[in-house]
Design a protein around this motif. Structure first.
Motif, PDB file in Angstrom:
ATOM      1  N   PHE A  59     -11.869  -7.636  -3.167  1.00  0.00           N
ATOM      2  CA  PHE A  59     -10.634  -6.982  -2.748  1.00  0.00           C
ATOM      3  C   PHE A  59      -9.520  -7.993  -2.465  1.00  0.00           C
ATOM      4  O   PHE A  59      -9.770  -9.159  -2.151  1.00  0.00           O
ATOM      5  CB  PHE A  59     -10.856  -6.147  -1.483  1.00  0.00           C
ATOM      6  CG  PHE A  59     -11.978  -5.161  -1.593  1.00  0.00           C
ATOM      7  CD1 PHE A  59     -11.886  -4.075  -2.440  1.00  0.00           C
ATOM      8  CD2 PHE A  59     -13.135  -5.322  -0.856  1.00  0.00           C
ATOM      9  CE1 PHE A  59     -12.911  -3.156  -2.549  1.00  0.00           C
ATOM     10  CE2 PHE A  59     -14.175  -4.419  -0.947  1.00  0.00           C
ATOM     11  CZ  PHE A  59     -14.068  -3.329  -1.802  1.00  0.00           C
ATOM     12  N   LYS A 106       0.830  -1.218   0.000  1.00  0.00           N
ATOM     13  CA  LYS A 106       0.000   0.000   0.000  1.00  0.00           C
ATOM     14  C   LYS A 106       0.859   1.261   0.000  1.00  0.00           C
ATOM     15  O   LYS A 106       0.450   2.306  -0.515  1.00  0.00           O
ATOM     16  CB  LYS A 106      -0.936   0.000   1.204  1.00  0.00           C
ATOM     17  CG  LYS A 106      -2.101  -0.970   1.058  1.00  0.00           C
ATOM     18  CD  LYS A 106      -3.137  -0.777   2.136  1.00  0.00           C
ATOM     19  CE  LYS A 106      -4.334  -1.707   1.890  1.00  0.00           C
ATOM     20  NZ  LYS A 106      -5.390  -1.524   2.892  1.00  0.00           N
ATOM     21  N   TYR A 164      -4.021  -5.907  -0.812  1.00  0.00           N
ATOM     22  CA  TYR A 164      -3.383  -4.721  -1.362  1.00  0.00           C
ATOM     23  C   TYR A 164      -4.414  -3.656  -1.748  1.00  0.00           C
ATOM     24  O   TYR A 164      -4.157  -2.455  -1.611  1.00  0.00           O
ATOM     25  CB  TYR A 164      -2.559  -5.064  -2.613  1.00  0.00           C
ATOM     26  CG  TYR A 164      -1.563  -6.176  -2.425  1.00  0.00           C
ATOM     27  CD1 TYR A 164      -0.878  -6.335  -1.225  1.00  0.00           C
ATOM     28  CD2 TYR A 164      -1.293  -7.072  -3.453  1.00  0.00           C
ATOM     29  CE1 TYR A 164       0.045  -7.351  -1.063  1.00  0.00           C
ATOM     30  CE2 TYR A 164      -0.367  -8.091  -3.298  1.00  0.00           C
ATOM     31  CZ  TYR A 164       0.291  -8.236  -2.099  1.00  0.00           C
ATOM     32  OH  TYR A 164       1.209  -9.250  -1.942  1.00  0.00           O
ATOM     33  N   SER A 165      -5.546  -4.085  -2.283  1.00  0.00           N
ATOM     34  CA  SER A 165      -6.512  -3.127  -2.835  1.00  0.00           C
ATOM     35  C   SER A 165      -7.573  -2.683  -1.841  1.00  0.00           C
ATOM     36  O   SER A 165      -8.283  -1.705  -2.078  1.00  0.00           O
ATOM     37  CB  SER A 165      -7.205  -3.731  -4.062  1.00  0.00           C
ATOM     38  OG  SER A 165      -7.969  -4.874  -3.695  1.00  0.00           O
TER      39      SER A 165
END
Length: 423
Positions: free
Chosen positions: A412, A84, A415-416
């Motif tokens: 998701f 991130k 990371y997202s």
């Protein structure tokens, strides 16, 4: 005037080539060094713990404590956010990856794994090598618009060094980080991974897993599809575990309480299942070496199920309590054991006679693909790990199935995901 512009463009390209070589070499050197150090010390500490089980209690709390004090007093009291951090940097013109991220992720990633933290060094390498690219970009004003490209060049080289697969390096940078191809991306990333792969060949790095794959059977395709679907569900369990533990641990205000809770979960799990120690690659090597050596019984099946249930929990506890790492190694570990369990159940109870080692390898790729939503990275990464492309077609099929199964259940990855997106 036109000639002046051409000369400037040529000079810019020349500088891009040179800086890409430097990024590739430094990122690969960092990746190889971290991999070698981790393998060496993890083996020593894991062996000591196998002799004296009290180390399963002492090592995790000691390792997490050292990491905490390093962050508190050496690395500017900043938490490592993993990949991130890279997204935050590439999505912002003003926010950059600070130089200390190279040393912090290198040291903390090493300490996490060698003291039993149930994760891997891949994300630590990715962030550290991304920072090398970021530093190089900031040193030259001429590269102002190439921020994402040079960060990706570092990442691609780092992945290449870890898994001996330049294609996996470029695909990871493209699928997960950049998500777009520019001329500068192609030039910088191709040069950096070729430089990194050259270093890997020079150092005679061997594939991580020695495996003999001879063939695969058309009749196994329905069972591969089943494995892909199960891998999708399993990866969602891993993702939700990591997100849940991070959310719950963030409510604990005193950081040392996080360390005590996380290390307690880790210690108890390691005491019962030593296979969960560190990256878990030693456990994968054992089942690859003798995939058909153990007759499946109810107790062995329950042991495998317990490992599959516990691995996401101990990985999540490691990361939530301050450990450095990500879901690469846990995904490979979970996929290997899931593949062997599925193959063993099919052979023992349904008499279909599938090849267990094929299911181990395909399972590794499938869970990784679903966990990071990057099927092509997973394909070439696992093929690079084994230095064998015999299973390319079934791996491609299963990776796509596992990814879209996971996305259908939960959109998701670790990371997202952000809290605002889930509302």
């Amino acid at each position: 005037m036109i000639q002046t512009i051409r000369n400037f463009q040529f000079l810019k390209l020349q500088k891009l080539v040179i800086v890409s070589i430097l990024i590739g070499f430094l990122s690969a050197f960092l990746g190889v060094a971290l991999k070698k150090l981790t393998e060496y010390y993890e083996e020593i500490f894991a062996h000591q713990a196998s002799i004296n089980s009290l180390y399963y209690i002492f090592f995790p709390i000691f390792g997490l404590s050292v990491i905490y004090f390093l962050r508190e007093y050496l690395f500017k009291k900043k938490e490592n956010k993993g990949i991130k951090e890279i997204f935050e940097s590439t999505n912002s013109k003003s926010q950059n990856l600070p130089n200390y991220k190279i040393s912090s992720h290198f040291i903390n990633g090493l300490l996490t794994v060698i003291f039993g933290g149930s994760t891997g060094i891949e994300v630590s390498t990715v962030v550290a090598s991304a920072t090398i690219g970021s530093v190089a970009q900031r040193k030259q004003n001429v590269f102002k618009e190439y921020k994402t490209e040079l960060i990706c060049a570092g990442i691609a080289a780092g992945i290449t060094a870890l898994f001996s697969s330049p294609i996996a390096g470029i695909l990871f940078a493209l699928e997960v980080i950049s998500r777009k191809v520019t001329r500068a991306f192609l030039v910088s990333n191709l040069i950096s991974v070729l430089t990194a792969f050259g270093l890997v060949l020079l150092l005679k790095e061997k594939p991580l897993f020695t495996v003999a794959i001879t063939t695969w059977q058309l009749k196994a395709i329905p069972y591969f599809i089943l494995l892909g679907i199960l891998a999708g569900f399993t990866s969602v369990y891993l993702t939700r575990c990591v997100l849940f533990f991070k959310s719950q641990f963030s409510k604990i205000k005193v950081h040392y309480f996080k360390i005590l809770l996380g290390s307690s979960i880790l210690s108890v799990s390691l005491f019962v299942f030593p296979q969960l120690y560190g990256e878990g690659y030693h456990g994968i090597k054992e089942i690859i070496a003798n995939p058909s050596g153990t007759q499946l019984t109810l107790s062995i099946a329950l042991t495998f199920l317990a490992i599959l249930v516990l691995k996401p929990i101990v990985t999540s506890a490691t990361l939530a309590s301050g450990g450095d790492g990500g879901v690469f190694a846990p995904s490979l570990f979970i996929g290997a054991f899931l593949g062997l369990l599925v193959a063993s159940i099919l052979n023992t109870y349904f008499g279909v006679n599938v090849i267990p080692v094929n299911f181990i390898i395909i399972g590794m790729a499938a869970v990784l693909s679903a966990s990071i939503h990057a099927p092509f990275t997973a394909i070439f990464l696992v093929c690079g790990l084994t230095d064998d492309y015999t299973l390319f077609i079934p791996i491609l099929l299963v990776c796509l199935i596992s990814k879209y199964t996971a996305k259908a259940i939960y959109p998701f990855t670790v990371y997202s995901f952000s809290p605002s997106l889930s509302k």
